[in-house]
Motif scaffolding. Structure first.
Motif, PDB file in Angstrom:
ATOM      1  N   GLY A 133       0.825  -1.197   0.000  1.00 19.31           N
ATOM      2  CA  GLY A 133       0.000   0.000   0.000  1.00 19.31           C
ATOM      3  C   GLY A 133       0.863   1.253   0.000  1.00 19.31           C
ATOM      4  N   LYS A 134       1.888   1.255   0.821  1.00 20.43           N
ATOM      5  CA  LYS A 134       2.815   2.392   0.903  1.00 20.43           C
ATOM      6  C   LYS A 134       3.520   2.593  -0.432  1.00 20.43           C
ATOM      7  CE  LYS A 134       6.600   4.109   3.814  1.00 20.43           C
ATOM      8  NZ  LYS A 134       7.795   4.206   3.003  1.00 20.43           N
ATOM      9  N   ARG A 135       3.938   1.508  -1.046  1.00 19.84           N
ATOM     10  CA  ARG A 135       4.627   1.581  -2.336  1.00 19.84           C
ATOM     11  C   ARG A 135       3.730   2.227  -3.395  1.00 19.84           C
ATOM     12  NH1 ARG A 135       4.322  -1.425  -6.613  1.00 19.84           N
ATOM     13  NH2 ARG A 135       3.233  -3.136  -5.595  1.00 19.84           N
ATOM     14  N   ILE A 136       2.463   1.820  -3.420  1.00 19.32           N
ATOM     15  CA  ILE A 136       1.514   2.386  -4.393  1.00 19.32           C
ATOM     16  C   ILE A 136       1.309   3.874  -4.134  1.00 19.32           C
ATOM     17  CG2 ILE A 136      -0.934   2.414  -5.089  1.00 19.32           C
ATOM     18  CD1 ILE A 136       0.683   0.130  -6.377  1.00 19.32           C
ATOM     19  N   LEU A 137       1.057   4.245  -2.898  1.00 16.82           N
ATOM     20  CA  LEU A 137       0.835   5.656  -2.576  1.00 16.82           C
ATOM     21  C   LEU A 137       2.050   6.497  -2.961  1.00 16.82           C
ATOM     22  CD1 LEU A 137      -0.934   5.230   0.884  1.00 16.82           C
ATOM     23  CD2 LEU A 137      -2.014   5.843  -1.303  1.00 16.82           C
TER      24      LEU A 137
END
Length: 134
Positions: free
Chosen positions: A80-84
């Motif tokens: 999720g962090k990578r996508i954001l």
């Protein structure tokens, strides 16, 4: 006070809080249901900031699709962090975890599994929509 701070301050008692220019939207539904409902209703969420209890890759991709500008998660997955970060969305979190686990605690969240194969927000929305409405 920033929209993100307002969202964080108003998250208590809810699963998600979205804020923009003093307007706050809340939901107590679980998982990705709240953001899917907002998308399906045609709500314009561009520029909103979000505070959410749990954000994994599925939710992150939906936030990108909506044009969310910043995210706070009590628990954020590494994917999720990578996508954001990939899509330039500011993110803050309390706990960073390797993955989001299903409610039974026995496996990866089924929504996360559904979007493992894509980093495209539009494609993720279609996959998740089909998953929720087979």
């Amino acid at each position: 006070m920033t929209d993100l701070q307002t969202a964080k301050n108003n998250l208590s008692g809810h699963t998600i809080c979205l804020c923009k220019s003093g307007e706050c939207l809340y939901s107590d539904s679980r998982g990705i249901a709240p953001i899917m409902s907002y998308i399906d209703s045609g709500a314009d969420l561009s520029g909103y900031s979000v505070a959410d209890k749990v954000v994994g890759k599925a939710a992150a991709l939906l936030f990108v699709k909506c044009g969310i500008k910043s995210v706070f998660a009590k628990t954020l997955s590494e994917n999720g962090k990578r996508i954001l970060e990939r899509y330039g969305i500011n993110c803050e979190y309390e706990v960073l975890t390797e993955k989001i686990i299903n409610r039974a605690g026995t496996d990866i969240c089924p929504m996360e599994k559904s979007v493992m194969c894509t980093d495209d927000p539009k494609q993720a929305y279609v996959i998740l929509k089909n998953r929720l409405n087979p």
